[in-house]
Scaffold this active site. Structure first.
Site, PDB file in Angstrom:
ATOM      1  N   ASP A   1     -24.873-109.533 -33.722  1.00  0.00           N
ATOM      2  CA  ASP A   1     -24.548-110.011 -35.067  1.00  0.00           C
ATOM      3  C   ASP A   1     -25.738-110.665 -35.762  1.00  0.00           C
ATOM      4  O   ASP A   1     -26.766-110.929 -35.137  1.00  0.00           O
ATOM      5  CB  ASP A   1     -23.354-110.985 -35.017  1.00  0.00           C
ATOM      6  CG  ASP A   1     -23.378-111.885 -33.790  1.00  0.00           C
ATOM      7  OD1 ASP A   1     -24.458-112.092 -33.232  1.00  0.00           O
ATOM      8  OD2 ASP A   1     -22.300-112.366 -33.396  1.00  0.00           O
TER       9      ASP A   1
ATOM     10  N   ASN B   1     -12.848-120.808 -30.551  1.00  0.00           N
ATOM     11  CA  ASN B   1     -11.583-120.216 -31.028  1.00  0.00           C
ATOM     12  C   ASN B   1     -11.329-118.837 -30.410  1.00  0.00           C
ATOM     13  O   ASN B   1     -10.426-118.124 -30.833  1.00  0.00           O
ATOM     14  CB  ASN B   1     -11.579-120.107 -32.559  1.00  0.00           C
ATOM     15  CG  ASN B   1     -12.585-119.081 -33.080  1.00  0.00           C
ATOM     16  OD1 ASN B   1     -13.404-118.568 -32.320  1.00  0.00           O
ATOM     17  ND2 ASN B   1     -12.536-118.784 -34.361  1.00  0.00           N
TER      18      ASN B   1
ATOM     19  N   HIS C   1     -13.471-116.223 -30.326  1.00  0.00           N
ATOM     20  CA  HIS C   1     -14.141-115.045 -30.902  1.00  0.00           C
ATOM     21  C   HIS C   1     -15.191-114.484 -29.945  1.00  0.00           C
ATOM     22  O   HIS C   1     -15.754-115.215 -29.135  1.00  0.00           O
ATOM     23  CB  HIS C   1     -14.736-115.343 -32.286  1.00  0.00           C
ATOM     24  CG  HIS C   1     -15.954-116.215 -32.307  1.00  0.00           C
ATOM     25  ND1 HIS C   1     -16.204-117.141 -33.286  1.00  0.00           N
ATOM     26  CD2 HIS C   1     -17.026-116.297 -31.475  1.00  0.00           C
ATOM     27  CE1 HIS C   1     -17.355-117.736 -33.052  1.00  0.00           C
ATOM     28  NE2 HIS C   1     -17.874-117.260 -31.960  1.00  0.00           N
TER      29      HIS C   1
ATOM     30  N   GLU D   1     -13.325-112.765 -35.304  1.00  0.00           N
ATOM     31  CA  GLU D   1     -12.460-113.939 -35.282  1.00  0.00           C
ATOM     32  C   GLU D   1     -11.029-113.533 -34.912  1.00  0.00           C
ATOM     33  O   GLU D   1     -10.687-112.345 -34.977  1.00  0.00           O
ATOM     34  CB  GLU D   1     -12.471-114.597 -36.668  1.00  0.00           C
ATOM     35  CG  GLU D   1     -13.868-114.982 -37.178  1.00  0.00           C
ATOM     36  CD  GLU D   1     -14.442-116.248 -36.534  1.00  0.00           C
ATOM     37  OE1 GLU D   1     -14.002-116.620 -35.421  1.00  0.00           O
ATOM     38  OE2 GLU D   1     -15.340-116.855 -37.122  1.00  0.00           O
TER      39      GLU D   1
HETATM   40  C1  F6R Z   1     -23.660-114.868 -30.824  1.00  0.00           C
HETATM   41  C2  F6R Z   1     -22.245-114.525 -30.898  1.00  0.00           C
HETATM   42  C3  F6R Z   1     -21.180-115.564 -30.744  1.00  0.00           C
HETATM   43  C4  F6R Z   1     -21.463-116.577 -29.638  1.00  0.00           C
HETATM   44  C5  F6R Z   1     -20.338-117.609 -29.555  1.00  0.00           C
HETATM   45  C6  F6R Z   1     -20.651-118.685 -28.544  1.00  0.00           C
HETATM   46  O1  F6R Z   1     -24.480-113.729 -31.031  1.00  0.00           O
HETATM   47  O2  F6R Z   1     -21.929-113.402 -31.116  1.00  0.00           O
HETATM   48  O3  F6R Z   1     -19.952-114.943 -30.506  1.00  0.00           O
HETATM   49  O4  F6R Z   1     -21.595-115.908 -28.417  1.00  0.00           O
HETATM   50  O5  F6R Z   1     -20.138-118.192 -30.798  1.00  0.00           O
HETATM   51  O6  F6R Z   1     -21.752-119.423 -28.973  1.00  0.00           O
HETATM   52  P1  F6R Z   1     -22.460-120.489 -28.039  1.00  0.00           P
HETATM   53  O7  F6R Z   1     -23.064-119.742 -26.908  1.00  0.00           O
HETATM   54  O8  F6R Z   1     -23.534-121.111 -28.901  1.00  0.00           O
HETATM   55  O9  F6R Z   1     -21.423-121.452 -27.608  1.00  0.00           O
END
Ligand code: F6R
Length: 256
Positions: free
Chosen positions: A67, A136, A138, A143
């Site tokens: 992303d 949450n 995702h 989401e």
């Molecule tokens: C990042 C991504 C997100 C993260 C998720 C967890 O490229 O796609 O889904 O993997 O938000 O983020 P952290 O590791 O910072 O807790």
């Protein structure tokens, strides 16, 4: 979905690094799907250390990122492009033209999404996808409520994700409200998927994933349908899980 429980973040990263590095050695032209965020940082450090100490080469490897924020140029310190360059690519021998991250600053975002799907097809699909999980639930920026059939798309980030990610920005107002994200179907088509989770902030999402149903309200639950998916989660992230421990492997299972 195989579940490996580790004692802490360091052990989670080590188990993941051993897996990823052994896959790279077995298939030196592998296509890796990569995530940003706090969770994979130690895994990336171990990949860099292994490259420097043992010479594992990334010359023939392709990478595809999950992303990117819409509106942040590559040189913005909170862009995912900037993150990947600093945390991984600059420290490996991977040619830059073999690393792909969606652009969030193109005029036609839908075209960028289609282009990204095409890139994944052109590199032969994702062999090994690394994922983190949001508080949450995702995965990538899919989401709760995102269709399991979704492909790379533009996403409106939820308040909870904006809040969770504000730690990477000076103020919460600076956090972009939209992103380009690989879809759940795109992720699901990866040959193997490793989901990493660490810390108490992930405990609800991991409980819902393991104890809950396969349902679009829990985006990560799609991984339970995947024939080759592994969750590597530490004790803090697993603290609310009620599933009996005999179905959960400890970190030394890989060595057995
Ligand atoms: C990042 C991504 C997100 C993260 C998720 C967890 O490229 O796609 O889904 O993997 O938000 O983020 P952290 O590791 O910072 O807790």
């Amino acid at each position: 979905m195989k579940v490996i429980r580790t004692n802490n973040y360091e052990e989670m990263s080590k188990v993941a690094a051993d897996l990823v590095i052994s896959k790279i050695k077995a298939q030196p032209n592998i296509t890796l799907g990569l995530a940003t965020g706090s969770t994979p940082i130690n895994l990336y450090r171990q990949m860099i250390q292994d490259h420097q100490q043992n010479g594992t080469s990334y010359k023939n490897i392709y990478t595809v990122n999950l992303d990117e924020y819409i509106g942040l140029p590559k040189e913005h310190p909170s862009s995912y492009y900037f993150f990947m360059k600093n945390e991984l690519f600059d420290h490996l021998d991977i040619p830059k033209e073999q690393t792909f991250i969606p652009s969030g600053v193109v005029a036609d975002l839908d075209e960028e999404c289609e282009k990204f799907e095409q890139i994944i097809t052109n590199v032969g699909g994702i062999d090994l996808q690394i994922l983190g999980i949001g508080p949450n639930g995702h995965i990538a920026f899919n989401e709760p409520g995102t269709p399991f059939e979704s492909r790379t798309h533009v996403v409106n980030l939820t308040e909870s994700t904006i809040k969770a990610n504000s730690r990477f920005f000076k103020t919460i107002e600076e956090v972009p409200t939209r992103a380009i994200s690989l879809g759940l179907k795109t992720i699901f088509e990866s040959k193997q998927i490793i989901l990493l989770a660490s810390g108490p902030k992930k405990a609800h999402a991991i409980r819902d994933l393991i104890d809950g149903p396969i349902d679009e309200q829990y985006p990560a639950s799609i991984l339970k349908k995947h024939p080759n998916s592994i969750l590597i989660a530490d004790n803090d992230a697993m603290q609310l899980v009620s599933t009996k421990s005999d179905t959960i492997l400890s970190s030394d299972f890989l060595a057995r």
